[in-house]
Motif scaffolding. Structure first.
Motif, PDB file in Angstrom:
ATOM      1  N   ALA A   2       0.828  -1.208   0.000  1.00 20.44           N
ATOM      2  CA  ALA A   2       0.000   0.000   0.000  1.00 20.44           C
ATOM      3  C   ALA A   2       0.860   1.255   0.000  1.00 20.44           C
ATOM      4  CB  ALA A   2      -0.929  -0.014   1.212  1.00 20.44           C
ATOM      5  N   LEU A   3       1.947   1.259   0.768  1.00 19.53           N
ATOM      6  CA  LEU A   3       2.844   2.413   0.801  1.00 19.53           C
ATOM      7  C   LEU A   3       3.568   2.598  -0.533  1.00 19.53           C
ATOM      8  CD1 LEU A   3       4.414   2.269   4.373  1.00 19.53           C
ATOM      9  CD2 LEU A   3       3.041   4.118   3.413  1.00 19.53           C
ATOM     10  N   SER A   4       3.836   1.500  -1.225  1.00 18.64           N
ATOM     11  CA  SER A   4       4.511   1.599  -2.523  1.00 18.64           C
ATOM     12  C   SER A   4       3.695   2.407  -3.517  1.00 18.64           C
ATOM     13  CB  SER A   4       4.779   0.195  -3.084  1.00 18.64           C
ATOM     14  OG  SER A   4       5.758  -0.473  -2.326  1.00 18.64           O
ATOM     15  N   THR A   5       2.377   2.344  -3.411  1.00 18.44           N
ATOM     16  CA  THR A   5       1.521   3.127  -4.305  1.00 18.44           C
ATOM     17  C   THR A   5       1.663   4.618  -4.031  1.00 18.44           C
ATOM     18  OG1 THR A   5      -0.074   1.335  -4.572  1.00 18.44           O
ATOM     19  CG2 THR A   5      -0.868   3.562  -4.963  1.00 18.44           C
ATOM     20  N   LEU A   6       1.826   4.987  -2.762  1.00 16.31           N
ATOM     21  CA  LEU A   6       2.064   6.394  -2.443  1.00 16.31           C
ATOM     22  C   LEU A   6       3.404   6.856  -3.000  1.00 16.31           C
ATOM     23  CD1 LEU A   6       0.785   6.570   1.256  1.00 16.31           C
ATOM     24  CD2 LEU A   6      -0.356   7.410  -0.802  1.00 16.31           C
ATOM     25  N   VAL A   7       4.398   5.952  -2.952  1.00 15.83           N
ATOM     26  CA  VAL A   7       5.719   6.290  -3.479  1.00 15.83           C
ATOM     27  C   VAL A   7       5.666   6.465  -4.995  1.00 15.83           C
ATOM     28  CG1 VAL A   7       8.050   5.393  -3.825  1.00 15.83           C
ATOM     29  CG2 VAL A   7       6.937   5.154  -1.592  1.00 15.83           C
ATOM     30  N   PHE A   8       5.109   5.487  -5.684  1.00 16.59           N
ATOM     31  CA  PHE A   8       4.957   5.548  -7.132  1.00 16.59           C
ATOM     32  C   PHE A   8       3.614   4.939  -7.511  1.00 16.59           C
ATOM     33  CE2 PHE A   8       5.196   3.815 -11.405  1.00 16.59           C
ATOM     34  CZ  PHE A   8       5.765   4.871 -12.103  1.00 16.59           C
ATOM     35  N   PRO A   9       2.785   5.664  -8.214  1.00 14.38           N
ATOM     36  CA  PRO A   9       3.096   6.910  -8.917  1.00 14.38           C
ATOM     37  C   PRO A   9       2.678   8.189  -8.189  1.00 14.38           C
ATOM     38  CG  PRO A   9       1.048   6.020  -9.739  1.00 14.38           C
ATOM     39  CD  PRO A   9       1.511   5.063  -8.667  1.00 14.38           C
ATOM     40  N   MET A  10       2.003   8.088  -7.051  1.00 14.06           N
ATOM     41  CA  MET A  10       1.294   9.240  -6.503  1.00 14.06           C
ATOM     42  C   MET A  10       2.221  10.370  -6.037  1.00 14.06           C
ATOM     43  SD  MET A  10      -1.797   7.230  -4.502  1.00 14.06           S
ATOM     44  CE  MET A  10      -2.830   8.689  -4.352  1.00 14.06           C
TER      45      MET A  10
ATOM     46  N   GLY B 180       7.375  12.393  -7.516  1.00 16.79           N
ATOM     47  CA  GLY B 180       8.119  13.637  -7.647  1.00 16.79           C
ATOM     48  C   GLY B 180       8.809  14.018  -6.347  1.00 16.79           C
ATOM     49  N   ASP B 181       8.129  13.803  -5.217  1.00 21.17           N
ATOM     50  CA  ASP B 181       8.738  14.090  -3.917  1.00 21.17           C
ATOM     51  C   ASP B 181       9.925  13.165  -3.647  1.00 21.17           C
ATOM     52  OD1 ASP B 181       7.154  16.222  -2.730  1.00 21.17           O
ATOM     53  OD2 ASP B 181       5.496  14.803  -2.774  1.00 21.17           O
ATOM     54  N   VAL B 182       9.795  11.913  -4.068  1.00 21.46           N
ATOM     55  CA  VAL B 182      10.896  10.964  -3.865  1.00 21.46           C
ATOM     56  C   VAL B 182      12.112  11.380  -4.685  1.00 21.46           C
ATOM     57  CG1 VAL B 182      11.615   8.561  -4.144  1.00 21.46           C
ATOM     58  CG2 VAL B 182       9.305   9.078  -3.347  1.00 21.46           C
ATOM     59  N   ILE B 183      11.899  11.741  -5.935  1.00 22.66           N
ATOM     60  CA  ILE B 183      13.014  12.147  -6.800  1.00 22.66           C
ATOM     61  C   ILE B 183      13.665  13.417  -6.280  1.00 22.66           C
ATOM     62  CG2 ILE B 183      13.608  12.975  -9.110  1.00 22.66           C
ATOM     63  CD1 ILE B 183      11.434  11.142 -10.213  1.00 22.66           C
ATOM     64  N   ASP B 184      12.864  14.371  -5.845  1.00 22.86           N
ATOM     65  CA  ASP B 184      13.403  15.640  -5.351  1.00 22.86           C
ATOM     66  C   ASP B 184      14.017  15.518  -3.958  1.00 22.86           C
ATOM     67  OD1 ASP B 184      12.566  16.834  -7.688  1.00 22.86           O
ATOM     68  OD2 ASP B 184      10.668  17.550  -6.855  1.00 22.86           O
ATOM     69  N   GLY B 185      13.752  14.388  -3.300  1.00 24.41           N
ATOM     70  CA  GLY B 185      14.316  14.194  -1.972  1.00 24.41           C
ATOM     71  C   GLY B 185      13.671  15.045  -0.901  1.00 24.41           C
TER      72      GLY B 185
ATOM     73  N   GLY C  75       8.887  12.713   0.576  1.00 23.56           N
ATOM     74  CA  GLY C  75       9.390  11.566  -0.165  1.00 23.56           C
ATOM     75  C   GLY C  75      10.292  10.687   0.680  1.00 23.56           C
ATOM     76  N   CYS C  76      11.149  11.305   1.481  1.00 29.03           N
ATOM     77  CA  CYS C  76      12.061  10.530   2.330  1.00 29.03           C
ATOM     78  C   CYS C  76      11.303   9.728   3.385  1.00 29.03           C
ATOM     79  CB  CYS C  76      13.064  11.465   2.999  1.00 29.03           C
ATOM     80  SG  CYS C  76      14.328  12.128   1.883  1.00 29.03           S
ATOM     81  N   VAL C  77      10.297  10.335   3.987  1.00 32.18           N
ATOM     82  CA  VAL C  77       9.522   9.643   5.025  1.00 32.18           C
ATOM     83  C   VAL C  77       8.761   8.468   4.415  1.00 32.18           C
ATOM     84  CG1 VAL C  77       7.565   9.866   6.598  1.00 32.18           C
ATOM     85  CG2 VAL C  77       9.353  11.607   6.584  1.00 32.18           C
ATOM     86  N   LEU C  78       8.188   8.665   3.231  1.00 28.46           N
ATOM     87  CA  LEU C  78       7.476   7.568   2.569  1.00 28.46           C
ATOM     88  C   LEU C  78       8.410   6.402   2.264  1.00 28.46           C
ATOM     89  CD1 LEU C  78       5.123   9.449   0.070  1.00 28.46           C
ATOM     90  CD2 LEU C  78       4.427   8.055   2.014  1.00 28.46           C
ATOM     91  N   MET C  79       9.597   6.720   1.731  1.00 29.65           N
ATOM     92  CA  MET C  79      10.545   5.660   1.411  1.00 29.65           C
ATOM     93  C   MET C  79      11.063   4.976   2.673  1.00 29.65           C
ATOM     94  SD  MET C  79      10.533   5.282  -1.742  1.00 29.65           S
ATOM     95  CE  MET C  79      11.448   3.828  -1.309  1.00 29.65           C
ATOM     96  N   LEU C  80      11.300   5.768   3.712  1.00 32.39           N
ATOM     97  CA  LEU C  80      11.786   5.200   4.967  1.00 32.39           C
ATOM     98  C   LEU C  80      10.751   4.253   5.563  1.00 32.39           C
ATOM     99  CD1 LEU C  80      14.305   5.417   6.769  1.00 32.39           C
ATOM    100  CD2 LEU C  80      13.104   7.166   8.087  1.00 32.39           C
ATOM    101  N   ALA C  81       9.474   4.644   5.473  1.00 29.07           N
ATOM    102  CA  ALA C  81       8.403   3.793   6.007  1.00 29.07           C
ATOM    103  C   ALA C  81       8.263   2.513   5.189  1.00 29.07           C
ATOM    104  CB  ALA C  81       7.085   4.560   6.020  1.00 29.07           C
ATOM    105  N   ARG C  82       8.213   2.645   3.854  1.00 33.41           N
ATOM    106  CA  ARG C  82       8.051   1.464   2.999  1.00 33.41           C
ATOM    107  C   ARG C  82       9.206   0.495   3.176  1.00 33.41           C
ATOM    108  NH1 ARG C  82       8.497  -0.073  -2.634  1.00 33.41           N
ATOM    109  NH2 ARG C  82      10.656   0.628  -2.459  1.00 33.41           N
TER     110      ARG C  82
END
Length: 422
Positions: free
Chosen positions: A349-357, A360-365, A369-376
């Motif tokens: 479920a968190l992966s969907t927030l990371v991509f595609p939703m 842009g936040d993940v790429i820009d850091g 984006g960092c919190v989403l990636m850290l959680a996933r």
């Protein structure tokens, strides 16, 4: 005669759930251009990249010198298959075939779940878990790969040879299905599964070598990959940007990767962790004494989890693999991986927030984006550790006595109940 009536209600409910969720996924696919759904980035891979490779493959060659071609030769068969349906466009045919494989997995899990002592929870997890990735599964060929792995695991109990062949075919499409044979009990079952896997793999690879040019060109391009932004290493580097690290994200090798100081060290650390995980799995295999019908399923999920978490690349479609393997585990009431399956669904479920939703936040850091990636990735790492711990504990001998439930001589079948080896 009572069992069919008792299970007909849940089976019909699963069928209704599959039709409803897949209809919704198709609707999302049609509306893929919406900004919240990635602005067309999800489907672009099929109608642009896959279709381009299709044009190369039908002329008898793999895409040599293409940095984006990083897949074993069996992937070519999957990408050429939509040409068998010429009355549709390539994109339409690809989606139809993907849905057909999805339905095949659902039917196989449902049949497995209706057997005595089994559970339909696995079929429910696959049916309801896959849509957590929105329409992404219909625009990647990972369902096809997962189908081969799922069918291999489900076949092992009745025919280790068939399970080995299916695992080999899956490994020739994307390497990871070779891991599903890790948990076959030592002895005849392992010899049959591993021997037939090796034979089928060699024969199929030979066919590709005869039919196509450059069948091993993917090896060179795969070795050039760096640290993808969605991996554990990429997450650490993205966080380091907030502490003054001078690196950045850049699109290369078909993914957004981190470039800058110390990236090679992070990539080397990922490879070292993968090697450590391999050693741990081999140690488990050597030390394991107690098998149940669920042990091959549990070992497959654990192995793929460990290799996924330590990979330099954790693309969102990797979650399709984990959902499929978790579903197989849950067809058995003896599985040790129930809490792991719950963590896999949460990470999906968190992966969907990371991509595609919020990609842009993940790429820009950004902090979002960092919190989403850290959680996933934190949930995935926790799932991997928990999976191995529970697999290790489940393999401990029950007692000093040796309990065996051997298959009938010549049957080639795995035991249905617990098996403890001296």
């Amino acid at each position: 005669m009572n069992r069919p009536r008792a299970t007909s209600g849940p089976v019909h409910a699963l069928a209704a759930l599959w039709l409803t969720t897949r209809g919704l996924m198709l609707w999302l696919l049609v509306h893929d251009s919406a900004p919240l759904l990635g602005g067309g980035s999800v489907t672009r891979e099929v109608w642009r990249l896959y279709f381009h490779w299709y044009g190369v493959l039908v002329h008898g060659s793999f895409p040599a010198h293409d940095t984006l071609w990083q897949y074993p030769p069996g992937a070519g068969a999957v990408l050429v298959a939509p040409g068998l349906l010429p009355w549709w466009t390539y994109f339409q045919a690809f989606v139809v075939l993907t849905l057909a494989m999805d339905a095949l997995v659902t039917v196989a899990l449902t049949r497995a779940g209706t057997r005595p002592g089994r559970s339909l929870l696995g079929a429910a997890v696959w049916t309801g878990g896959l849509p957590l990735l929105l329409h992404l599964p219909l625009a990647r060929y990972d369902i096809q790969v997962t189908a081969l792995a799922v069918l291999s695991l489900l076949a092992l109990g009745r025919s280790p040879r068939a399970g080995g062949v299916l695992a080999a075919l899956g490994a020739l499409v994307k390497v990871w299905p070779a891991l599903v044979l890790l948990g076959t009990p030592r002895g005849r079952a392992t010899r049959g599964a591993w021997g037939w896997a090796a034979g089928a793999g060699a024969v199929t690879l030979g066919v590709f070598a005869v039919a196509f040019e450059h069948p091993l060109s993917f090896v060179r391009e795969q070795g050039g990959r760096g640290v993808q932004i969605e991996s554990l290493g990429g997450t650490a580097l993205n966080l380091a940007r907030h502490a003054g690290w001078s690196g950045r994200a850049r699109y290369q090798y078909g993914a957004v990767e981190m470039v800058g100081p110390h990236v090679h060290a992070v990539a080397a650390a990922s490879l070292a962790l993968t090697a450590i995980c391999l050693a741990l799995l081999v140690l488990w295999r050597v030390r394991a004494r107690h098998w149940t019908e669920a042990t091959p399923f549990d070992a497959a999920l654990c192995a793929v989890l460990l290799f996924t978490v330590t990979s330099r690349v954790i693309s969102p479609q990797y979650m399709i693999w984990l959902v499929g393997l978790a579903a197989v585990c849950l067809t058995s009431r003896h599985t040790s991986q129930r809490p792991v399956a719950a963590l896999v669904l949460a990470a999906t479920a968190l992966s969907t927030l990371v991509f595609p939703m919020r990609y842009g936040d993940v790429i820009d850091g950004t902090w979002t984006g960092c919190v989403l990636m850290l959680a996933r990735n934190g949930i995935l790492a926790a799932a991997a550790v928990l999976s191995f711990v529970r697999l290790w504990r489940a393999a401990r001998p029950v007692g000093k006595s040796v309990q065996t439930t051997e298959p009938r001589p010549g049957s080639g079948r795995l035991p249905d109940r617990a098996l403890t080896l001296s």
